[in-house]
Motif scaffolding. Structure first.
Motif, mmCIF file in Angstrom:
data_model
loop_
_atom_site.group_PDB
_atom_site.id
_atom_site.type_symbol
_atom_site.label_atom_id
_atom_site.label_comp_id
_atom_site.label_asym_id
_atom_site.label_seq_id
_atom_site.Cartn_x
_atom_site.Cartn_y
_atom_site.Cartn_z
ATOM 1 N N ASN A 98 0.843 -1.192 0.000
ATOM 2 C CA ASN A 98 0.000 0.000 0.000
ATOM 3 C C ASN A 98 0.885 1.252 0.000
ATOM 4 O O ASN A 98 1.695 1.441 0.908
ATOM 5 C CB ASN A 98 -0.901 -0.008 1.239
ATOM 6 C CG ASN A 98 -1.961 1.067 1.197
ATOM 7 O OD1 ASN A 98 -1.725 2.172 0.755
ATOM 8 N ND2 ASN A 98 -3.152 0.734 1.683
ATOM 9 N N PRO A 99 0.748 2.137 -1.013
ATOM 10 C CA PRO A 99 1.620 3.304 -1.088
ATOM 11 C C PRO A 99 1.398 4.315 0.024
ATOM 12 O O PRO A 99 2.214 5.223 0.204
ATOM 13 C CB PRO A 99 1.283 3.907 -2.460
ATOM 14 C CG PRO A 99 -0.106 3.453 -2.743
ATOM 15 C CD PRO A 99 -0.196 2.078 -2.146
ATOM 16 N N HIS A 100 0.315 4.167 0.785
ATOM 17 C CA HIS A 100 0.030 5.092 1.878
ATOM 18 C C HIS A 100 0.555 4.586 3.216
ATOM 19 O O HIS A 100 0.441 5.299 4.216
ATOM 20 C CB HIS A 100 -1.483 5.317 1.985
ATOM 21 C CG HIS A 100 -2.087 5.921 0.759
ATOM 22 N ND1 HIS A 100 -2.036 7.259 0.474
ATOM 23 C CD2 HIS A 100 -2.753 5.345 -0.284
ATOM 24 C CE1 HIS A 100 -2.640 7.507 -0.674
ATOM 25 N NE2 HIS A 100 -3.081 6.356 -1.161
ATOM 26 N N ASN B 228 5.019 6.719 0.319
ATOM 27 C CA ASN B 228 6.014 6.159 -0.605
ATOM 28 C C ASN B 228 6.734 7.215 -1.428
ATOM 29 O O ASN B 228 7.554 6.870 -2.281
ATOM 30 C CB ASN B 228 5.357 5.136 -1.538
ATOM 31 C CG ASN B 228 4.491 5.772 -2.605
ATOM 32 O OD1 ASN B 228 3.921 6.843 -2.416
ATOM 33 N ND2 ASN B 228 4.360 5.093 -3.741
ATOM 34 N N MET B 229 6.469 8.498 -1.187
ATOM 35 C CA MET B 229 7.073 9.555 -1.998
ATOM 36 C C MET B 229 8.336 10.108 -1.351
ATOM 37 O O MET B 229 8.437 10.229 -0.133
ATOM 38 C CB MET B 229 6.079 10.695 -2.214
ATOM 39 C CG MET B 229 4.957 10.353 -3.172
ATOM 40 S SD MET B 229 3.986 11.815 -3.579
ATOM 41 C CE MET B 229 2.964 11.142 -4.889
ATOM 42 N N ARG C 161 9.506 5.316 -3.722
ATOM 43 C CA ARG C 161 10.524 4.361 -3.270
ATOM 44 C C ARG C 161 9.927 2.986 -2.997
ATOM 45 O O ARG C 161 10.655 2.039 -2.741
ATOM 46 C CB ARG C 161 11.273 4.876 -2.040
ATOM 47 C CG ARG C 161 10.401 5.154 -0.843
ATOM 48 C CD ARG C 161 11.181 5.870 0.257
ATOM 49 N NE ARG C 161 10.303 6.211 1.359
ATOM 50 C CZ ARG C 161 10.017 5.416 2.371
ATOM 51 N NH1 ARG C 161 10.554 4.214 2.436
ATOM 52 N NH2 ARG C 161 9.204 5.810 3.331
ATOM 53 N N PHE C 162 8.601 2.883 -3.022
ATOM 54 C CA PHE C 162 7.931 1.577 -3.032
ATOM 55 C C PHE C 162 6.554 1.793 -3.642
ATOM 56 O O PHE C 162 6.091 2.916 -3.832
ATOM 57 C CB PHE C 162 7.849 0.942 -1.641
ATOM 58 C CG PHE C 162 7.075 1.729 -0.611
ATOM 59 C CD1 PHE C 162 5.685 1.614 -0.515
ATOM 60 C CD2 PHE C 162 7.724 2.568 0.289
ATOM 61 C CE1 PHE C 162 4.976 2.308 0.443
ATOM 62 C CE2 PHE C 162 7.017 3.280 1.246
ATOM 63 C CZ PHE C 162 5.642 3.151 1.331
ATOM 64 N N GLY C 163 5.900 0.685 -3.957
ATOM 65 C CA GLY C 163 4.595 0.743 -4.597
ATOM 66 C C GLY C 163 4.420 -0.473 -5.495
ATOM 67 O O GLY C 163 5.236 -1.407 -5.472
ATOM 68 N N GLY D 235 8.496 -2.199 -7.187
ATOM 69 C CA GLY D 235 7.150 -2.572 -7.573
ATOM 70 C C GLY D 235 7.095 -3.211 -8.943
ATOM 71 O O GLY D 235 8.001 -3.956 -9.339
ATOM 72 N N CYS D 236 6.042 -2.895 -9.673
ATOM 73 C CA CYS D 236 5.800 -3.514 -10.982
ATOM 74 C C CYS D 236 5.645 -2.472 -12.080
ATOM 75 O O CYS D 236 5.008 -2.729 -13.104
ATOM 76 C CB CYS D 236 4.551 -4.385 -10.913
ATOM 77 S SG CYS D 236 4.632 -5.662 -9.636
#
Length: 400
Positions: free
Chosen positions: A119-121, A201-202, A283-285, A307-308
């Protein structure tokens, strides 16, 4: 034949664009009674989102948290199956089991589309992983958006997911209009980084510094940084004083800072269409609807190798290594995007497809040619996406 789906949520642009284009104008207030007509495809109707139980719903997500994820709501409404996409953040794994027990009690299959594997949050992935573990275990069919995500789902959870790509985000007619009249300026290369409200994730300064360093090597390059007031203003709930100080110190000729609140759809599309490239500062997602909107509008996407995003279709990648930004890889990606923009413009000039007023000798090649074929491609893709979902729904019901 028609199938009535309780989509969680229903009004999100992704879910709206799962609908077959020929059915998109159908009334959804009573999908269990579709308007009679001849059709070569299975008609899928989706229940509208019930009113949210909260009065302070987030901007852009008036459906959150979804009222459908409730055993009482399931018992009181008529539908054939439930398809969960987003919005289960508010439920514990135990509460999700109760919801899905209610579906089982009424003989209604669960379909789950895995958009986010992290979860990006949320900084820590543990809760989200526990939630999607329940969804993977209880769903009759699992869908995801990229081959890379499907591989990870199978490796980590032993679940085979069907890959159906993300549909367009910009409405089909608007794709054509923007292709005919893009907002990009001809005298510069404009790279955009939108930090929004700096979700978990920002990354701000570290990515911006590397982007600026790359742009200093590109003639007439501009970095446009967008930021919400809740981060920029000292009274904002997510105020980042260090980032604001850094932004104010930068050369305004190179860094174009724009502070505003949440974009409307029209503002977002104008913004993306004005860029040559959009840099995702993550940096993730996992997947990105932002990327799809950019591609709808002919804007190049520079994404991280986490991520993808690569498998989803990012144009250029930069790397994170052991949690640290590889600035050299970001420089190469930005420079490659600027070279692509220049060569695209040159090809348009030579083929006669460039916009009026362009000059192959003006040394300002930052213009993307119009691409009306983009609308046709997205419409054809949407028909295939709608058909694939209808097949999965029909199969899930037949297996019940």
């Amino acid at each position: 034949m028609s199938i009535t789906v309780a989509s969680v949520p229903a009004s999100h642009v992704y879910i709206r664009h799962l609908q077959h284009p020929d059915d998109a104008a159908r009334r959804t207030e009573a999908p269990e009674q579709p308007e009679p007509r001849e059709s070569e495809h299975l008609v899928v109707g989706r229940l509208p989102d019930p009113p949210s139980p909260r009065k302070d719903t987030p901007t852009g997500a008036p459906w959150w948290p979804p009222a459908m994820l409730d055993p009482d709501w399931i018992a009181a409404h008529d539908f054939d199956l439930m398809h969960v996409h987003f919005g289960f953040d508010a439920q514990t794994p135990e509460q999700l089991h109760e919801v899905f027990d209610a579906l089982d009690a009424h003989g209604r299959p669960l379909i789950y589309t895995a958009h986010d594997l992290w979860n990006p949050h949320q900084e820590a992935p543990a809760l989200h992983e526990a939630q999607i573990q329940v969804l993977f275990a209880r769903a009759r069919a699992v869908i995801t958006l990229s081959d890379q995500a499907a591989e990870e789902i199978f490796t980590r959870w032993g679940v085979s997911a069907e890959v159906i790509p993300h549909p367009h985000v910009v409405d089909l007619e608007l794709i054509r209009r923007y292709a005919e009249s893009p907002r990009r300026r001809t005298e510069e290369f404009r790279l955009g980084v939108h930090l929004k409200s700096l979700r978990a994730n920002m990354v701000g300064i570290e990515v911006l510094e590397a982007a600026l360093a790359a742009l200093r090597e590109i003639p007439r390059a501009v970095l446009q940084v967008d930021l919400h007031h809740d981060v920029f203003d000292s009274s904002g709930t997510r105020h980042d004083a260090r980032l604001v100080r850094w932004l104010k110190r930068q050369d305004p000729e190179l860094l174009d800072l724009r502070v505003h609140d949440f974009f409307t759809d029209a503002e977002l599309f104008d913004y993306l269409s004005s860029l040559h490239a959009s840099l995702l500062p993550y940096r993730f997602g996992t997947h990105s609807g932002w990327m799809e909107a950019a591609h709808d509008l002919g804007t190049t996407v520079i994404a991280p190798d986490v991520g993808c995003y690569r498998s989803q279709g990012a144009d250029f990648l930069y790397r994170w290594q052991d949690g640290r930004l590889d600035a050299a890889s970001l420089t190469r990606a930005v420079q490659a995007a600027s070279t692509q923009a220049a060569s695209t413009h040159a090809a348009g000039v030579l083929s006669g497809s460039a916009q009026s007023g362009s000059d192959p000798d003006d040394h300002t090649p930052w213009r993307a040619p119009a691409a009306p074929a983009r609308q046709d491609w997205r419409e054809e893709q949407r028909r295939a996406i709608a058909a694939a979902h209808a097949q999965i729904y029909a199969r899930a019901l037949s297996e019940g």
